[in-house]
Write an enzyme that holds these catalytic residues in place. Structure first.
Site, PDB file in Angstrom:
ATOM      1  CD  GLU A  40      -1.228  -2.318   2.085  1.00 34.26           C
ATOM      2  OE1 GLU A  40      -0.145  -2.186   2.701  1.00 34.26           O
ATOM      3  OE2 GLU A  40      -1.827  -3.395   2.009  1.00 34.26           O
ATOM      4  CB  ALA A  78       5.123  22.774   6.543  1.00 30.82           C
ATOM      5  CD  GLU A  98       1.164  27.027   7.936  1.00 33.15           C
ATOM      6  OE1 GLU A  98       2.186  26.795   8.618  1.00 33.15           O
ATOM      7  OE2 GLU A  98       0.594  26.145   7.263  1.00 33.15           O
ATOM      8  N   PRO A 116       8.857   6.819   4.322  1.00 35.08           N
ATOM      9  CG  PRO A 116      11.124   6.280   4.233  1.00 35.08           C
ATOM     10  CD  PRO A 116      10.139   7.183   4.923  1.00 35.08           C
ATOM     11  N   GLY A 117       8.080   4.152   4.452  1.00 34.19           N
ATOM     12  CA  GLY A 117       7.493   2.829   4.615  1.00 34.19           C
ATOM     13  C   GLY A 117       6.097   2.723   4.029  1.00 34.19           C
ATOM     14  CD  GLU A 121       4.287  14.528   2.869  1.00 36.37           C
ATOM     15  OE1 GLU A 121       4.229  15.745   3.150  1.00 36.37           O
ATOM     16  OE2 GLU A 121       3.639  13.662   3.493  1.00 36.37           O
ATOM     17  CD  GLU A 142     -13.930  28.459   5.941  1.00 36.31           C
ATOM     18  OE1 GLU A 142     -14.544  27.402   5.667  1.00 36.31           O
ATOM     19  OE2 GLU A 142     -14.216  29.577   5.469  1.00 36.31           O
ATOM     20  CD  GLU A 144      -3.441  26.043   7.441  1.00 33.35           C
ATOM     21  OE1 GLU A 144      -2.579  25.282   6.986  1.00 33.35           O
ATOM     22  OE2 GLU A 144      -3.377  27.277   7.330  1.00 33.35           O
TER      23      GLU A 144
END
Length: 183
Positions: A40, A78, A98, A116-117, A121, A142, A144
């Site tokens: 997956e 981020a 932010e 990475p498992g 990303e 909105e 956040e």
């Protein structure tokens, strides 16, 4: 040291979920070592992160509510890369939204895989310096729930050691910035 790209052979790929920020698929693969099976993967466009430092030497962080851990995490600002957007564009927008700061000096620190498992990303961290507090910061998204927090390097290190809820991308990026600065 760089990672050698050794892609698997896709025997079958099945999309299970298409979301707003990421997709989830299940893949029947043959790995480079010959092993076959199902894996997956969360498919994510990547994220950009800033380690902002004020002229007084304070780190600019955000305390943000994260539903997955049912609490507020201490993080550097981020954001998720938008389609066809460079990481530098993403983080310049996100830091203003932010934190209410604009950086006039940027240094790209590299990239690293986040988990990475189970995910593809990558995070693209930047050192953000020569900060200016904006008189009229852009409106936060909105969805956040964010509070801006200023900390010294030693206060942030103490928070890490104390086991405060700090996400891994922020700890990793802090270390990268600290090494770059020679601290």
């Amino acid at each position: 040291m760089s990672i050698v790209n050794e892609p698997p052979i896709y025997l079958q790929q099945r999309l299970f979920y298409r979301g707003r920020k990421f997709n989830f698929d299940v893949n029947s693969l043959r790995l480079p070592n010959g092993v076959e099976g199902d894996w997956e993967c969360i498919r994510h466009p990547g994220g950009a992160l800033a380690v902002p430092i004020t002229p007084e030497g304070k780190l600019v962080l955000v305390k943000q509510y994260r539903f997955a851990v049912e609490g507020r995490l201490l993080e550097f600002p981020a954001g998720t890369l938008e389609p066809n957007e460079e990481a530098a564009e993403t983080i310049k927008r996100e830091i203003e939204e932010e934190t209410g700061y604009r950086a006039h000096k940027w240094h790209f620190l590299g990239k690293f895989p986040l988990a990475p498992g189970y995910s593809d990303e990558y995070i693209y961290p930047f050192l953000a310096q020569d900060l200016e507090k904006l008189e009229q910061p852009p409106t936060q998204d909105e969805d956040e729930d964010i509070e801006v927090v200023l900390m010294t390097f030693s206060e942030f290190e103490a928070a890490i050691i104390a086991g405060e809820l700090i996400d891994a991308k922020s700890i990793t990026s802090f270390l990268m910035a600290k090494l770059f600065l020679g601290k």
